[in-house]
Scaffold this motif. Structure first.
Motif, short mmCIF file in Angstrom:
data_model
loop_
_atom_site.label_atom_id
_atom_site.label_comp_id
_atom_site.label_asym_id
_atom_site.label_seq_id
_atom_site.Cartn_x
_atom_site.Cartn_y
_atom_site.Cartn_z
N VAL A 142 -9.60 7.16 0.83
CA VAL A 142 -10.35 6.08 0.17
C VAL A 142 -11.26 5.39 1.18
CG1 VAL A 142 -10.17 3.82 -0.95
CG2 VAL A 142 -8.67 5.69 -1.66
N GLU A 143 -10.72 5.11 2.36
CA GLU A 143 -11.51 4.43 3.40
C GLU A 143 -12.66 5.31 3.88
OE1 GLU A 143 -10.72 2.96 7.94
OE2 GLU A 143 -9.27 2.30 6.41
N GLU A 144 -12.42 6.61 4.02
CA GLU A 144 -13.49 7.51 4.45
C GLU A 144 -14.61 7.57 3.42
OE1 GLU A 144 -15.77 10.17 6.64
OE2 GLU A 144 -14.14 8.80 7.19
N ALA A 145 -14.26 7.58 2.14
CA ALA A 145 -15.26 7.57 1.07
C ALA A 145 -16.08 6.28 1.14
CB ALA A 145 -14.60 7.71 -0.30
N ALA A 146 -15.41 5.17 1.41
CA ALA A 146 -16.10 3.88 1.52
C ALA A 146 -17.06 3.87 2.71
CB ALA A 146 -15.09 2.75 1.65
N ARG A 147 -16.66 4.50 3.80
CA ARG A 147 -17.55 4.58 4.96
C ARG A 147 -18.81 5.38 4.62
NH1 ARG A 147 -15.21 2.94 9.76
NH2 ARG A 147 -12.92 2.80 9.77
N LEU A 148 -18.63 6.51 3.95
CA LEU A 148 -19.78 7.34 3.60
C LEU A 148 -20.71 6.62 2.63
CD1 LEU A 148 -18.00 10.81 3.19
CD2 LEU A 148 -19.61 10.15 4.99
N ALA A 149 -20.15 5.77 1.78
CA ALA A 149 -20.95 5.01 0.82
C ALA A 149 -21.51 3.73 1.43
CB ALA A 149 -20.11 4.66 -0.41
N GLN A 150 -21.23 3.51 2.73
CA GLN A 150 -21.72 2.34 3.46
C GLN A 150 -21.24 1.03 2.85
OE1 GLN A 150 -25.95 2.62 4.27
NE2 GLN A 150 -25.84 4.82 4.55
N VAL A 151 -19.97 1.02 2.41
CA VAL A 151 -19.41 -0.20 1.86
C VAL A 151 -18.18 -0.65 2.63
CG1 VAL A 151 -17.81 0.87 0.17
CG2 VAL A 151 -18.88 -1.34 -0.35
N ALA B 72 -19.26 2.35 -6.62
CA ALA B 72 -19.39 3.48 -7.54
C ALA B 72 -19.69 4.77 -6.78
CB ALA B 72 -20.50 3.21 -8.55
N ILE B 73 -20.51 4.68 -5.74
CA ILE B 73 -20.83 5.86 -4.92
C ILE B 73 -19.58 6.33 -4.19
CG2 ILE B 73 -22.17 6.68 -2.95
CD1 ILE B 73 -24.34 4.62 -3.84
N ALA B 74 -18.81 5.39 -3.63
CA ALA B 74 -17.57 5.75 -2.94
C ALA B 74 -16.60 6.44 -3.89
CB ALA B 74 -16.92 4.50 -2.34
N ARG B 75 -16.52 5.95 -5.10
CA ARG B 75 -15.64 6.55 -6.12
C ARG B 75 -16.06 8.00 -6.40
NH1 ARG B 75 -15.92 3.57 -11.79
NH2 ARG B 75 -14.56 2.05 -10.81
N THR B 76 -17.36 8.22 -6.49
CA THR B 76 -17.87 9.56 -6.76
C THR B 76 -17.63 10.49 -5.56
OG1 THR B 76 -19.54 8.66 -8.24
CG2 THR B 76 -19.91 10.89 -7.42
N ALA C 225 -27.57 5.85 1.23
CA ALA C 225 -26.22 6.34 0.93
C ALA C 225 -26.27 7.50 -0.06
CB ALA C 225 -25.36 5.21 0.35
N LEU C 226 -27.15 7.41 -1.06
CA LEU C 226 -27.26 8.49 -2.05
C LEU C 226 -27.74 9.78 -1.40
CD1 LEU C 226 -28.82 6.66 -5.14
CD2 LEU C 226 -26.43 7.22 -4.73
N ASP C 227 -28.69 9.66 -0.46
CA ASP C 227 -29.21 10.86 0.22
C ASP C 227 -28.11 11.55 1.03
OD1 ASP C 227 -31.70 10.40 -0.84
OD2 ASP C 227 -32.51 9.43 0.95
N GLU C 228 -27.25 10.76 1.68
CA GLU C 228 -26.16 11.34 2.46
C GLU C 228 -25.16 12.04 1.54
OE1 GLU C 228 -24.19 8.91 5.30
OE2 GLU C 228 -26.04 8.07 6.11
N VAL C 229 -24.85 11.40 0.43
CA VAL C 229 -23.88 11.97 -0.52
C VAL C 229 -24.41 13.28 -1.10
CG1 VAL C 229 -22.70 11.60 -2.71
CG2 VAL C 229 -22.94 9.72 -1.11
N SER C 230 -25.72 13.36 -1.33
CA SER C 230 -26.32 14.52 -2.00
C SER C 230 -26.42 15.74 -1.09
CB SER C 230 -27.72 14.16 -2.50
OG SER C 230 -27.68 13.07 -3.37
N ALA C 231 -26.33 15.56 0.21
CA ALA C 231 -26.48 16.68 1.14
C ALA C 231 -25.47 17.78 0.82
CB ALA C 231 -26.30 16.18 2.57
N ASP C 232 -25.98 19.00 0.67
CA ASP C 232 -25.15 20.19 0.42
C ASP C 232 -24.48 20.20 -0.96
OD1 ASP C 232 -25.75 21.10 3.01
OD2 ASP C 232 -24.10 19.92 3.84
#
Length: 264
Positions: A110-119, A150-154, A182-189
């Motif tokens: 959960v924490e790692e997802a939050a980091r990637l979503a910059q929250v 919401a981004i972290a959840r996804t 954040a969306l651009d990072e999530v979309s990679a690959d």
């Protein structure tokens, strides 16, 4: 792999009015395709059809060659992560709202997802951290903070296909730019389908599809569409002028030159 294909898709919510007419496009695995157009063009209908809230009238929608009508809704929706315009948050903790994307996830995930979503940094600045309650529908968070949750959840759901349905259209320009990173990072690959009103959010898409009254009228990359000087180019110039005006007003307010009537 997440190859999404719309093949000659037509759809009506009610018999007398066609919403989509013979729409065909492909989102190759790992690429980003944006759907843009004026209000009522049929953009959000595409996301509803992909999630199979409705069945199409004609044509086919396939993922990796499988017609989505021939697979279970559970398997279809497990493969798709959606970040909508209006994020639904529960009156519970930040941790619960992120973990909802995959209830079996560990606190570290959960924490790692939050980091990637910059929250993550924002959450850690709160007195109760991840145990902070967000209020009914997330009323204790700003629009940008809600979108990051919401981004972290996804991200935690870790789907092969991402669907951004007007994910930043309710935000101000500055916050939108931060969220877009954040969306651009999530979309990679990952395969990403972006339904957008603001064209500034899709300039890096592999392909941009312009809808008008349910029909594709233009398609190409951002630079190609600007050079074509058609509907996309006109919409781009109009939106850029509005953004410049918004920034000028913000600068005037900061300098004390202009005070909006609502602030008096």
């Amino acid at each position: 792999d997440g190859l999404v294909r719309f093949e000659h898709v037509s759809f009506r919510y009610e018999p007398r009015r066609a919403v989509l007419r013979d729409v065909s496009f492909e989102v190759p695995a790992g690429s980003t395709v944006a759907i843009v157009g004026a209000s009522g063009a049929g953009k959000s209908t595409i996301s509803r059809l992909l999630f199979r809230f409705y069945d199409i009238d004609d044509g086919a929608i396939t993922i990796d060659g499988q017609d989505i009508r021939s697979v279970t809704q559970d398997s279809l929706r497990a493969a798709i992560g959606i970040v909508p315009q209006d994020t639904v948050l529960f009156n519970d903790t930040v941790f619960y709202n992120i973990q909802y994307g995959r209830p079996s996830a560990s606190p570290a995930e959960v924490e790692e997802a939050a980091r990637l979503a910059q929250v993550h940094d924002f959450v850690m600045s709160l007195p109760d951290g991840y145990n902070t309650r967000v209020g009914e529908r997330g009323l204790k968070l700003s629009g940008g903070e809600k979108q990051r949750v919401a981004i972290a959840r996804t991200i935690l759901k870790s789907p092969r296909i991402l669907l951004f349905d007007e994910a930043t259209s309710a935000l101000d320009t500055h916050t939108e730019r931060e969220i877009q990173t954040a969306l651009d990072e999530v979309s990679a690959d990952r395969t990403a389908l972006v339904i957008a009103h603001r064209l500034s959010t899709v300039v890096n898409a592999d392909e941009i599809i312009v809808l008008d009254e349910g029909t594709i009228i233009e398609r190409g990359r951002h630079e190609e569409l600007l050079a074509h000087d058609g509907a996309y180019s006109k919409l781009w110039r109009r939106q850029q002028a509005a953004v410049r005006r918004e920034e000028e007003i913000a600068a005037d307010v900061a300098d004390g030159v202009f005070i909006p009537a609502a602030a008096k």
